[in-house]
Design a protein around this motif. Structure first.
Motif, PDB file in Angstrom:
ATOM      1  N   GLY A  10      45.918  43.790  35.219  1.00  0.00           N
ATOM      2  CA  GLY A  10      45.851  42.884  34.081  1.00  0.00           C
ATOM      3  C   GLY A  10      44.847  43.293  33.025  1.00  0.00           C
ATOM      4  O   GLY A  10      44.847  42.736  31.927  1.00  0.00           O
ATOM      5  N   ALA A  11      43.990  44.264  33.313  1.00  0.00           N
ATOM      6  CA  ALA A  11      43.005  44.751  32.343  1.00  0.00           C
ATOM      7  C   ALA A  11      43.522  46.049  31.731  1.00  0.00           C
ATOM      8  O   ALA A  11      43.975  46.946  32.449  1.00  0.00           O
ATOM      9  N   PHE A  12      43.436  46.151  30.414  1.00  0.00           N
ATOM     10  CA  PHE A  12      43.987  47.294  29.696  1.00  0.00           C
ATOM     11  C   PHE A  12      42.965  47.912  28.756  1.00  0.00           C
ATOM     12  O   PHE A  12      42.180  47.195  28.129  1.00  0.00           O
ATOM     13  N   LYS A  72      39.243  38.239  26.561  1.00  0.00           N
ATOM     14  CA  LYS A  72      38.625  38.929  25.427  1.00  0.00           C
ATOM     15  C   LYS A  72      39.437  40.169  25.060  1.00  0.00           C
ATOM     16  O   LYS A  72      40.016  40.829  25.926  1.00  0.00           O
ATOM     17  N   PHE A  73      39.425  40.489  23.789  1.00  0.00           N
ATOM     18  CA  PHE A  73      39.974  41.739  23.267  1.00  0.00           C
ATOM     19  C   PHE A  73      38.865  42.317  22.405  1.00  0.00           C
ATOM     20  O   PHE A  73      38.514  41.745  21.374  1.00  0.00           O
ATOM     21  N   ILE A  86      34.219  43.718  35.441  1.00  0.00           N
ATOM     22  CA  ILE A  86      34.238  43.531  36.894  1.00  0.00           C
ATOM     23  C   ILE A  86      35.257  42.443  37.217  1.00  0.00           C
ATOM     24  O   ILE A  86      35.210  41.359  36.630  1.00  0.00           O
ATOM     25  N   ASP A  87      36.139  42.710  38.145  1.00  0.00           N
ATOM     26  CA  ASP A  87      37.121  41.722  38.587  1.00  0.00           C
ATOM     27  C   ASP A  87      36.415  40.686  39.458  1.00  0.00           C
ATOM     28  O   ASP A  87      35.933  40.992  40.545  1.00  0.00           O
ATOM     29  N   ILE A 111      39.376  47.126  24.579  1.00  0.00           N
ATOM     30  CA  ILE A 111      39.617  46.753  25.970  1.00  0.00           C
ATOM     31  C   ILE A 111      40.058  45.298  25.993  1.00  0.00           C
ATOM     32  O   ILE A 111      39.489  44.458  25.286  1.00  0.00           O
ATOM     33  N   TYR A 112      41.115  45.043  26.768  1.00  0.00           N
ATOM     34  CA  TYR A 112      41.561  43.670  27.000  1.00  0.00           C
ATOM     35  C   TYR A 112      40.963  43.232  28.326  1.00  0.00           C
ATOM     36  O   TYR A 112      41.160  43.882  29.358  1.00  0.00           O
ATOM     37  N   VAL A 113      40.205  42.132  28.286  1.00  0.00           N
ATOM     38  CA  VAL A 113      39.489  41.614  29.452  1.00  0.00           C
ATOM     39  C   VAL A 113      40.145  40.298  29.881  1.00  0.00           C
ATOM     40  O   VAL A 113      40.039  39.297  29.164  1.00  0.00           O
TER      41      VAL A 113
END
Length: 183
Positions: A10-12, A72-73, A86-87, A111-113
């Motif tokens: 899910g993080a990119f 967040k982006f 951190i997941d 970064i997409y958080v």
């Protein structure tokens, strides 16, 4: 926009797809439709700017807890930072794992958080500046954090830490119940 999913589901990391000509380049820096094509339903509710004056400054590792959301982006618009997530999703197979990436004005990465990911960064240059699109507003009373130097996480920051806020320095380390069976 060019999407690279990280090892944290899910993080990119999102790169600019630059269209270059004699004037320079043009690139889309945010598009809700392109995000949706990658399974991300993100609509900004707030925009923030973070400026770190001195190289080595560290901010983080922050996130918000239920019932609020803080996706967040993030893009670096001046200088460069080492950005880390951190997941923090207890049921995730990558719980307490982290990913770091250099974001800079030059490389144009973002970064997409996702929600329930702690986020922080270290300035790699003086006068580093980030532009944040937030999926929800900051909600006092729901702030959570992981110490930037927590041995259970093991983040290797690229520079010595020159400046860190007392609040970030004084978060307690994760306890054994949180880290049991991790790594």
């Amino acid at each position: 926009m060019i999407f690279h999913e990280t090892k944290l589901a899910g993080a990119f990391i999102v790169e600019l797809d630059r269209k270059v000509d004699t004037r320079g380049f043009f690139a889309r820096s945010y598009c809700s439709n392109e995000l949706k094509q990658h399974g991300i339903n993100f609509l900004p509710a707030q925009a923030n700017i973070s400026h770190s004056t001195v190289k080595g400054t560290l901010r983080g590792m922050h996130y918000q807890g239920a019932p609020v959301s803080e996706t967040k982006f993030i893009r670096c618009i001046r200088g460069a930072v080492w950005d880390v997530i951190i997941d923090m999703r207890p049921d995730s197979p990558t719980y307490l794992q982290h990913v770091g990436v250099e974001l800079s004005a030059e490389n144009g990465r973002a970064i997409y958080v996702p929600d329930l990911f702690a986020h922080g960064n270290q300035a790699l240059t003086d006068d580093a500046e980030l532009f944040y699109l937030m999926g929800g507003p900051y909600t006092p009373g729901f702030e959570k954090a992981v110490r930037f130097d927590d041995p259970a996480i093991g983040i290797e920051w690229p520079l010595p830490v020159t400046v860190v806020d007392d609040k970030d320095r004084n978060w307690p380390p994760l306890d054994a119940n949180q880290t049991e069976g991790v790594k």
